[in-house]
Every structure is written in C-alpha cells, then in structure tokens.
Design a protein around this motif. Structure first.
Motif, short mmCIF file in Angstrom:
data_model
loop_
_atom_site.label_atom_id
_atom_site.label_comp_id
_atom_site.label_asym_id
_atom_site.label_seq_id
_atom_site.Cartn_x
_atom_site.Cartn_y
_atom_site.Cartn_z
N TYR A 272 2.30 -0.97 3.97
CA TYR A 272 3.28 -1.39 2.97
C TYR A 272 4.44 -2.19 3.57
CZ TYR A 272 1.00 1.42 -0.62
OH TYR A 272 0.09 1.93 -1.53
N GLY A 273 4.37 -2.46 4.89
CA GLY A 273 5.40 -3.27 5.53
C GLY A 273 6.77 -2.64 5.51
N LEU A 274 6.83 -1.33 5.72
CA LEU A 274 8.11 -0.62 5.68
C LEU A 274 8.78 -0.63 7.05
CD1 LEU A 274 6.88 2.46 3.60
CD2 LEU A 274 7.89 0.33 2.75
N THR A 275 10.07 -0.44 7.06
CA THR A 275 10.85 -0.42 8.30
C THR A 275 11.48 0.96 8.47
OG1 THR A 275 11.35 -2.77 8.09
CG2 THR A 275 12.70 -1.49 9.61
N SER A 276 10.99 1.70 9.45
CA SER A 276 11.52 3.03 9.80
C SER A 276 11.76 3.92 8.58
CB SER A 276 12.84 2.88 10.58
OG SER A 276 12.64 2.11 11.73
N PRO A 277 10.74 4.12 7.75
CA PRO A 277 10.95 4.96 6.56
C PRO A 277 11.03 6.44 6.93
CG PRO A 277 8.64 4.40 6.77
CD PRO A 277 9.35 3.65 7.86
N SER A 278 11.77 7.18 6.14
CA SER A 278 11.79 8.64 6.28
C SER A 278 10.57 9.21 5.56
CB SER A 278 13.06 9.21 5.66
OG SER A 278 13.07 8.98 4.26
N VAL A 279 10.31 10.49 5.77
CA VAL A 279 9.20 11.13 5.06
C VAL A 279 9.45 11.08 3.55
CG1 VAL A 279 7.98 13.31 4.68
CG2 VAL A 279 8.60 12.63 7.00
N THR A 280 10.71 11.21 3.17
CA THR A 280 11.05 11.12 1.75
C THR A 280 10.72 9.74 1.19
OG1 THR A 280 12.83 12.75 2.02
CG2 THR A 280 12.92 11.35 0.06
N ASP A 281 11.00 8.70 1.98
CA ASP A 281 10.65 7.34 1.56
C ASP A 281 9.14 7.21 1.35
OD1 ASP A 281 13.31 6.50 1.74
OD2 ASP A 281 13.09 5.91 3.85
N LEU A 282 8.37 7.78 2.26
CA LEU A 282 6.91 7.70 2.16
C LEU A 282 6.41 8.50 0.95
CD1 LEU A 282 5.99 8.11 5.93
CD2 LEU A 282 5.98 6.00 4.59
N GLU A 283 7.04 9.61 0.68
CA GLU A 283 6.66 10.40 -0.49
C GLU A 283 6.90 9.59 -1.77
OE1 GLU A 283 7.17 15.07 0.23
OE2 GLU A 283 9.04 13.96 0.57
N ARG A 284 7.96 8.79 -1.79
CA ARG A 284 8.23 7.95 -2.96
C ARG A 284 7.12 6.91 -3.14
NH1 ARG A 284 13.71 7.57 -0.83
NH2 ARG A 284 15.03 9.14 -1.83
N VAL A 285 6.67 6.33 -2.02
CA VAL A 285 5.57 5.38 -2.11
C VAL A 285 4.33 6.07 -2.69
CG1 VAL A 285 3.95 3.98 -0.76
CG2 VAL A 285 6.40 3.96 -0.20
N ALA A 286 4.07 7.27 -2.22
CA ALA A 286 2.88 8.00 -2.65
C ALA A 286 2.95 8.47 -4.09
CB ALA A 286 2.64 9.20 -1.73
N GLU A 287 4.13 8.46 -4.70
CA GLU A 287 4.24 8.83 -6.11
C GLU A 287 3.33 7.97 -6.97
OE1 GLU A 287 6.25 11.13 -8.04
OE2 GLU A 287 6.21 12.15 -6.10
N ASP A 288 3.17 6.70 -6.58
CA ASP A 288 2.34 5.79 -7.37
C ASP A 288 0.84 6.07 -7.21
OD1 ASP A 288 4.53 4.45 -8.39
OD2 ASP A 288 4.52 2.90 -6.83
N TRP A 289 0.49 6.96 -6.29
CA TRP A 289 -0.92 7.30 -6.09
C TRP A 289 -1.38 8.44 -7.00
CZ3 TRP A 289 -0.73 8.08 -0.06
CH2 TRP A 289 -0.24 6.90 0.55
N LYS A 290 -0.45 9.08 -7.69
CA LYS A 290 -0.82 10.22 -8.53
C LYS A 290 -1.88 9.81 -9.54
CE LYS A 290 3.60 12.75 -8.49
NZ LYS A 290 4.71 13.23 -9.34
N PRO A 291 -2.80 10.73 -9.87
CA PRO A 291 -2.98 12.11 -9.40
C PRO A 291 -4.00 12.24 -8.26
CG PRO A 291 -4.37 11.75 -11.29
CD PRO A 291 -3.69 10.43 -11.01
#
Length: 311
Positions: A272-291
């Motif tokens: 996703y071309g992210l720069t030093s994301p936190s785990v919380t940032d990654l969890e936000r990205v994964a929200e779109d993968w539900k369910p």
C-alpha cells in the motif's frame, strides 16, 4: 468402534475455491509435515488427524475435478465420527465460510485484486484443529520451523496413530499417514518424546484444555475475537502471537487482522506504499478487507512465500 470407509460425501462450497491451490499452499506449509499428502497425479489431498469431540483418528481424501467444481471427501472413520470429521475437513479447507463475497473485495481494492489474480481460488488451509495449532505453537518456540516440523513428525510417528487414508481415484492405492497424538494420548504419557520438561508441561496443559472444550473451534469463533484471544493467551506457553495463530489458523476465524505478525505488516506496508505505519494504521487499512481479513492476510503470506522460491 471399528473404522470404516465412507462413500464420497459432497462438501458444499460457496464462492471461488480451487483444491489445487490449497494443495500447493499446503506443500509449503511446514507444520503440515507427514499428516498430509498431496497426490499431484490424481488431483487429491489426503489428511490424517484426531477428530474432536471423540478424538478418534480419521483419514480423509478430498478431490475436486476442476477449479470451482464440486468438492468431495471420503473418510476412514468410525461411523459415529463421520459428521464431525466432515466438519473438520470443511474447516481445514475454509469451506465452512461463505466466500461468495470475497471477489467483491477485488473490485474496490487494487492490492486485493492483484492478490486474488495471482492466487485464484486460494482459501486459508488450516491446522487440523485448534489443539494441533496450540501444540505446534509450543513445539516451535525458540527453534526453526523446519526443526519444529521434524519434531512434530517424530512425535506423531512414535506416539501417534497410523491412519489408513483412502485413495483419491480408482487407479490409486490408499496410504498410511501418521496422525498427531490426541489429547488423551498425550496425557497418558509420562513424558512427550523428544521435548524438554517445560514444553512437556505446556503440551499437557494444552491437552487438558482441549478435553475441557477450551480449544473447540466453534466456541472460539462464537465469541468476540478479542475475548477468544484473551482466553487463549491464558494457556501455558501461549502468548499473543500464538493466540492469534490458534484462532486464525486453528479455529479458522475468517475476519481478524493479526497484530503480532511482522512479516504480514511488512507486506501490507509495501503493497500500500505506506511510510512507517503503526499497527493501528495497518488495522485501519485492513478494515476494508472485512469480513475476510484473515483470508486477505493469508494471500499476502502465500504470495511472499512464492516470491521466495528459487526460480
């Protein structure tokens, strides 16, 4: 009860599924060891495992003639264990989850579109049970995965059960596979072979938890994931990483983003071309993968492992 050979049993499938993709993934899934066998010529997958709640040994052969075609299983099992064994096979191959909505993710996310295009029909292939996932978690602590897999195989050969697994096609003969010892078998032993005292105690604790229903897949998936992870982390020798492994790859929860898996985090960051994301940032990205957060995570892992293979 005497084990008997069942007729072919149809396994309902909702959404895309390719048994060949599952077999290829399983070949690279180190913990599977000698408890599975991929028949490349006959297009079948054979498994051996103790099936809860009886924990009697089961042999299974699964076949699918073409991707997205009908899926069938044939079992060597006690008649009373057939319904539970079918349930195990469906969960192992993630066929107990409605996958009809999975392709929709690709329509709104280019990363998932690329993942699904590169690995069509692949669903998570799981441990035979949360119990075996927990045992693997303990056996693999502080050793290489290949060493842990060898150890798991040796334990299965020494104190497990040899299971007759039926053939996948008329021209092929059946085989014998070593099933990992059931919980009661581990508790009967004075000491689990080849493991240190601390791992022996932890394995016994896992066996006791399995017999008490604490590692039942349906139960673990019926409660909120956060609660399941907290309960699993109370088992001896089970930390956050292992608890997530047991819930996601043992019980087969389809919709959890693993917070303790650095390789997954690195892959998502890069994709996703992210720069030093936190785990919380990654969890936000994964929200779109539900369910299907677990399913997408497995595609990331599978693509990474394929990229690491020699050309």
């Amino acid at each position: 009860m005497t084990a008997m050979l069942s007729e072919w049993i149809d396994l309902p499938v909702s959404g895309p599924f390719d048994l060949g993709a599952s077999a290829r993934f399983l070949e690279g899934f180190t913990p599977a060891g000698r408890q599975s066998y991929v028949d490349k010529g006959g297009g079948s997958l054979r498994l051996a495992f103790p099936a809860s709640p009886s924990w009697r040994p089961v042999g299974a052969v699964v076949r699918q003639c073409e991707p997205d075609g009908p899926v069938q299983v044939r079992l060597t099992a006690s008649p009373a264990d057939v319904p539970a064994a079918v349930g195990h096979v469906r969960r192992i191959l993630s066929l107990d989850v409605d996958g009809a909505g999975f392709p929709e993710l690709a329509r709104r996310d280019r990363v998932i579109r690329e993942l699904q295009a590169g690995l069509p029909g692949l669903r998570p292939v799981l441990f035979h049970s949360p119990y075996e996932a927990a045992c693997w978690s303990i056996l693999s602590q502080r050793v290489r995965m290949t060493q842990a897999a060898t150890l798991k195989d040796q334990i299965a050969r020494r104190v497990g059960v040899k299971v007759a697994v039926p053939a996948g096609a008329a021209e092929l003969s059946g085989i014998q596979l070593d099933a990992f010892p059931a919980p009661r078998r581990l508790l009967e032993l004075d000491h689990v072979p080849l493991v240190a005292d601390v791992k022996n105690r932890r394995l016994r604790g896992v066996a006791e938890a399995a017999l008490e229903g604490q590692l039942d897949a349906a139960y673990l998936r019926s409660i909120p994931a956060a609660d399941a992870l907290r309960e699993l982390a109370q088992l001896p020798g089970i930390g956050t990483f292992s608890a997530e492994l047991i819930l996601l790859r043992g019980a087969g929860h389809p919709d959890v983003f693993a917070t303790a898996e650095p390789r997954l985090h690195k892959a998502v960051t890069t994709a996703y071309g992210l720069t030093s994301p936190s785990v919380t940032d990654l969890e936000r990205v994964a929200e779109d993968w539900k369910p299907y957060r677990t399913w997408v995570s497995v595609l990331f892992r599978a693509r990474g492992e394929m990229a690491a293979l020699p050309a």
